[in-house]
Design an enzyme around this catalytic site. Structure first.
Site, PDB file in Angstrom:
ATOM      1  N   THR A 101      23.846  -1.499   9.062  1.00 47.56           N
ATOM      2  CA  THR A 101      24.216  -2.658   8.249  1.00 47.56           C
ATOM      3  C   THR A 101      24.059  -3.900   9.105  1.00 47.56           C
ATOM      4  O   THR A 101      24.878  -4.168   9.986  1.00 47.56           O
ATOM      5  CB  THR A 101      25.656  -2.528   7.739  1.00 47.56           C
ATOM      6  OG1 THR A 101      25.777  -1.337   6.958  1.00 47.56           O
ATOM      7  CG2 THR A 101      26.035  -3.726   6.879  1.00 47.56           C
ATOM      8  N   LYS A 179      23.588  -4.352   0.307  1.00 48.29           N
ATOM      9  CA  LYS A 179      24.588  -3.692   1.146  1.00 48.29           C
ATOM     10  C   LYS A 179      25.729  -4.641   1.510  1.00 48.29           C
ATOM     11  O   LYS A 179      26.911  -4.282   1.428  1.00 48.29           O
ATOM     12  CB  LYS A 179      23.913  -3.156   2.407  1.00 48.29           C
ATOM     13  CG  LYS A 179      24.846  -2.645   3.479  1.00 48.29           C
ATOM     14  CD  LYS A 179      25.692  -1.475   3.025  1.00 48.29           C
ATOM     15  CE  LYS A 179      26.512  -0.932   4.203  1.00 48.29           C
ATOM     16  NZ  LYS A 179      27.522   0.057   3.770  1.00 48.29           N
TER      17      LYS A 179
END
Length: 306
Positions: A101, A179
């Protein structure tokens, strides 16, 4: 012959994902594994069937043997360093699947570097808690050229993930934008639970009735985080499931995206402020669920709920 796979990163998510690769993917050679702390590789290998993993001592060693390379690390700087190590080797024709991420800009930057070196790239962040990673129940988001995504898909739905969001032929950054926006939902959920339980306690209702309502109305992540708060898991846990530093990194990236788009994320700002209070109180061992403790302190209660 099936592709040879190399896995970099054995944190809370990487351990479960790599174990599911070993157990469910079509492998005819041991999964190559590497982690900066080698003991994590040893511990994982000992938990899996003999001969199913091969520990390598360097990224270069793994890259030289692999066709497909998975990368899942903690933050942008660490990811960029890992990609730099990968690209010191001949990667022509190889596929790099980036599951970390990170900021969309970072993703685009490293994708360009990978492609310039003659390799394929897929941005593939995943949604879910470590327990979901262990169970192969994540949600994968795959962006990039269709040919590259198709090459990556056999390792997601039915292996590491219960579902996938297929962004074939979309810009890499879209996977990371989704995300980061998705992770704001997690932060907002934890913030709302913390505020609700503190209000329930201080108003005299009591947290048990609120928890019963949460279990009935919002089973799943809401109920799980509520349980972690009320059982004290957030302050008893030796190693956090979602560290305060990673949560703040994600919040910062989301607020950066929002600023560029001319949007204000008031809820995220509140959650991040409580994360900052959590970090100041317990340091890097703080877990995102510890927002509950920060909200407690803000309202005259002790950090621990006991």
């Amino acid at each position: 012959m099936a592709p040879r796979l190399f896995w970099i990163g054995l944190g809370n998510m990487g351990r479960g994902m790599s174990a599911n690769i070993v157990g469910k993917a079509n492998l005819d050679q041991p999964l190559l594994i590497y982690n900066r702390t080698k003991q994590r590789c040893i511990d994982l290998s000992e938990k899996l069937p003999a001969g199913k993993t091969e520990i390598v001592d360097s990224i270069a060693e793994g890259v030289s043997k692999a066709d497909i390379i998975f990368n899942i690390l903690s933050n942008d700087a660490v990811v960029e360093a890992s990609i730099a190590e990968i690209l010191k080797n001949d990667v022509k024709g190889k596929l790099i699947i980036e599951c970390s991420t990170i900021h969309p800009d970072t993703t685009e930057k490293i994708a360009q570097q990978v492609e310039a070196a003659g390799a394929q790239f897929v941005a593939a962040p995943v949604f879910g808690a470590p327990a979901m990673a262990d169970a192969g129940q994540l949600v994968g988001v795959l962006a990039g050229p269709k040919a590259s995504v198709d090459r990556a898909r056999p390792y997601f739905k039915g292996v590491t993930a219960k579902a996938e969001i297929n962004m074939s032929d979309e810009p890499y950054r879209k996977a990371l934008t989704l995300k980061l926006i998705g992770n704001t939902f997690v932060l907002n959920m934890v913030e709302q639970l913390a505020e609700g339980h503190v209000l329930a306690e201080k108003s005299g209702l009591g947290t048990d009735y609120l928890h019963q309502w949460i279990e009935g109305m919002f089973p799943g992540p809401y109920a799980a985080y509520s349980t972690r708060m009320l059982t004290g898991d957030y302050h008893r846990r030796e190693y956090p499931l979602f560290t305060v530093d990673l949560a703040r990194k994600d919040a910062g990236h989301a607020m950066s995206l929002a600023k560029e788009a001319g949007v204000r994320l008031h809820n995220v700002e509140t959650g991040d402020a409580h994360l900052a209070e959590l970090k100041a109180h317990v340091g890097e061992k703080g877990d995102i669920a510890g927002i509950y403790g920060a909200v407690r302190m803000e309202n005259g209660l002790p950090y621990e709920n006991e």
